[in-house]
Design an enzyme around this catalytic site. Structure first.
Site, PDB file in Angstrom:
ATOM      1  CB  SER A 254      -1.222   0.229   0.866  1.00  0.00           C
ATOM      2  OG  SER A 254      -1.816   0.820   0.826  1.00  0.00           O
ATOM      3  CD  GLU A 378      -4.927  -3.522  -4.549  1.00  0.00           C
ATOM      4  OE1 GLU A 378      -5.507  -3.298  -3.906  1.00  0.00           O
ATOM      5  OE2 GLU A 378      -4.093  -4.075  -4.497  1.00  0.00           O
ATOM      6  CG  HIS A 489      -5.490  -1.566  -0.291  1.00  0.00           C
ATOM      7  ND1 HIS A 489      -4.893  -1.647  -1.474  1.00  0.00           N
ATOM      8  CD2 HIS A 489      -5.207  -0.888   1.158  1.00  0.00           C
ATOM      9  CE1 HIS A 489      -4.248  -1.491  -0.467  1.00  0.00           C
ATOM     10  NE2 HIS A 489      -4.321  -0.121   0.046  1.00  0.00           N
TER      11      HIS A 489
END
Ligand SMILES: *[C@@H]1O[C@H](CO)[C@@H](O)[C@H](O)[C@H]1NC(C)=O
Ligand SMILES: *[C@@H]1O[C@H](CO)[C@@H](O)[C@H](O)[C@H]1NC(C)=O
Ligand SMILES: *[C@@H]1O[C@H](CO)[C@@H](O)[C@H](O)[C@H]1NC(C)=O
Ligand SMILES: *[C@@H]1O[C@H](CO)[C@@H](O)[C@H](O)[C@H]1NC(C)=O
Length: 587
Positions: A254, A378, A489
């Site tokens: 991330s 995501e 995510h």
């Protein structure tokens, strides 16, 4: 709602869904976390933050002699590992060093120093920090070293350096979800032993503020320069811990992966041998960078608000303020009412010379081995919830900075057709409340915009330079999340860390799931360790993860529902949208 189950979900719940890194706005959900301990007070000294180690078996205490002193670590019996925790890699970024590039340590010390406890987290705002009780301080530039016991100075082990995520606004290396013991253990099991290091870096405005006067001083991209200095410290010192400065792999997820994307293109790709490989999980350097001019209004307003507006040296004045004065503004207790650009790299003519996509296209990046990938869905963590109409979709795209032409193009490429949206497996439209009738459309666009386009350009650029590239997709529905988020995510992190007990998660992502989940964590964590050890994720002679080349751009797809837990697929999904983004928006 279980915040600790999902970074992305936490973002959704707190409204941090549209930007790469918008300042976190504490929401009601924060009430679920334990109350924070008393504030650390004005910049605790290192002496206070590292109480002397508990008496223990003398012989088991790991010792490392760095150039200017000695550190005493901690032996972990269960994993038979040596830990050196909370080791400073820079001068405390306080006083004159606040909002400044970090400076290297330059003092020798006589008495051995304990390195037995994690250091403070950098001051941050959001559930990754508050869930740990806000153990924050400005004096936070430390790192942690975990090595299999029995190794010593000179053993030249490969080194993996973990850089945590958290949208550039929260998180820290002490988070138990980033417990390095399990992957180090896996590396030993496959006989590819590695040392793992995790680092802190400045967050939120403490690491991302910018302005003309900061540019003059070379004080742009300060958070990324923290990371750089940590890598320099590792290069200079890791041999004393049994690691090799020539075998360092940077590794993040991330905002951590985005950060490392910045390290790849920093200084036009001159990385001075600080690392030889990079693992970027759900993050790349592809984003829209701004410069000092766009930051100036925020800096001006901040100076005015804090009484530094009318002085000759506004930056000097901001540096002398009590940290709480700035904290009140950054944490919105004393709101400024002026928006800053979103947090990402700034073009400062020094660390960063151009947009990330341009640097990649021009071949201006570190020539190292690359392992990178994305999760299927995501976008469910980034797509704005509650969009029901085309007009609302347009308004959202506009808020992201897209112009009228781009908005109408995107509307055509990402139509409101739930058969095409994300998550793809979900038939029809999810419940309008809270998701919105056009949620699958928003998620499809947001995932490509925030994640998939950048990964594809990164993989293609590295492949075009003839470098070894391994690219993955990840498609697993973990325990504890609403099914509408799909393979969203952050969820692969527990697998890569082989954190099958779910340390640090409110709900264990593996609980109630079949054995294939644990098997996939075993496989992925070993592949990651293998890549860190020797630049290839292959675990045995029978190769399963093909290199990504321009002729054969293939992804390995991790999927617990396949007998082999993986398959290989051509990287050509959503070609039209991704090409559009790369050719028309990230330029
Ligand atoms: C070691 O100490 C000397 C002076 O005491 C200093 O000049 C040097 O920068 C220090 N090096 C490190 C790596 O701290
Ligand atoms: C990881 O977690 C285990 C189990 O709680 C603990 O014994 C170990 O100290 C942790 N490792 C690190 C590096 O914090
Ligand atoms: C920021 O504000 C939240 C909510 O009021 C609070 O819980 C948190 O401790 C604050 N963070 C800091 C670093 O002051
Ligand atoms: C895998 O199979 C399970 C059980 O049928 C299902 O619930 C899950 O959604 C599947 N995962 C994916 C990624 O399709």
């Amino acid at each position: 709602m279980q915040l600790r189950t999902l970074e992305g979900l936490a973002l959704l719940l707190t409204g941090l869904s549209t930007s790469e890194a918008t300042p976190f706005r504490p929401g009601a959900s924060d009430l679920l976390v334990p109350p924070p301990p008393p504030p650390p007070g004005p910049v605790p000294g290192r002496e206070d933050s590292h109480p002397p180690p508990q008496p223990r078996e003398e012989a088991k205490t790991p010792v490392a002699h760095v150039a200017n002193g000695t550190y005493l670590g901690l032996w972990n019996e269960k994993y038979d590992q040596d830990f050196f925790l909370g080791v400073p890699y820079a001068k405390p970024p306080v006083g004159d060093l606040r909002f400044a590039a970090p400076e290297p340590l330059d003092e020798a010390f006589e008495e051995p120093r304990p390195a037995t406890e994690y250091g403070w987290m950098c001051i941050g705002y959001g559930s990754d920090t508050s869930a740990l009780g806000n153990p924050v301080s400005e004096d936070c530039l430390t790192l942690n070293i975990v090595r299999p016991a029995g190794y010593k100075a000179g053993d030249d082990l490969p080194v993996g350096v973990w850089v945590h995520g958290g949208s550039y606004v929260n998180g820290g290396s002490r988070d138990p979800r980033y417990n390095l013991s399990y992957i180090v253990d896996q590396s030993v099991e496959i006989r590819k032993p590695m040392i793992a290091v995790s680092i802190n870096y400045r967050l939120s405005y403490w690491g991302f503020l910018f302005s003309e006067e900061m540019q003059q001083e070379g004080a742009g991209n300060v958070a990324f320069k923290d990371q750089r200095l940590a890598l320099q410290w590792i290069s200079d010192n890791i041999a004393a811990f049994g690691g090799s400065p020539d075998k360092v792999t940077i590794w993040g997820e991330s905002a951590g992966a985005r950060s490392l994307g910045m390290q790849l293109i920093a200084y036009d790709g001159q990385h001075n041998g600080l690392f030889r490989g990079a693992v970027l999980q759900s993050g790349s350097p592809v984003a829209v960078f701004k410069g000092a001019a766009e930051w100036q209004p925020y800096f001006d307003a901040l100076s005015a608000k804090t009484g530094c507006g009318d002085v000759g040296d506004r930056l000097g004045c901001l540096r002398q303020l009590p940290w709480q004065t700035l904290n009140d503004v950054f944490n919105n207790t004393n709101p400024l009412g002026v928006a800053s650009p979103i947090f990402t790299a700034v073009i400062d003519g020094d660390f960063m010379t151009d947009q990330g996509a341009n640097l990649l296209k021009q071949g201006k990046f570190a020539k190292v081995a690359l392992l990178t990938g994305n999760n299927f869905d995501e976008g469910t963590a980034y797509g704005r919830q509650g969009i029901n109409t085309d007009a609302e979709f347009q308004a959202w795209l506009s808020s992201l900075g897209l112009n009228t032409q781009q908005i109408s193009d995107i509307e055509a490429i990402y139509p409101d057709n739930p058969l095409l949206g994300i998550p793809a497996f979900l038939i029809g439209r999810p419940p309008t409340v809270p998701y919105g009738a056009q949620f699958k459309r928003a998620a499809a666009f947001a995932g490509d915009y925030q994640q998939h386009a950048g990964r594809r350009l990164l993989a293609e650029s590295y492949a075009a330079a003839g470098l070894p590239v391994f690219s993955y997709l990840w498609n697993v529905h973990v325990n504890g999340l609403p099914i509408v988020f799909g393979a969203t995510h952050f969820q692969e992190v527990a697998f890569v860390f082989n954190n099958v007990n779910g340390d640090g998660y409110a709900i264990n992502p593996f609980a109630t799931k079949p054995e294939s989940f644990v098997e996939l964590a075993d496989l992925m964590s070993k592949m990651w360790a293998a890549f860190i050890h020797s630049g290839s994720p292959e675990l045995n002679k029978c190769k399963v993860w093909p290199q990504y080349t321009l002729e054969k751009p293939n992804n390995i797809v991790f999927d617990v529902n396949r007998t082999a837990l993986h398959y290989v697929e051509k990287d050509d999904y959503r070609e039209e949208g991704i090409s559009y983004l790369l050719n028309n928006i990230f330029v």
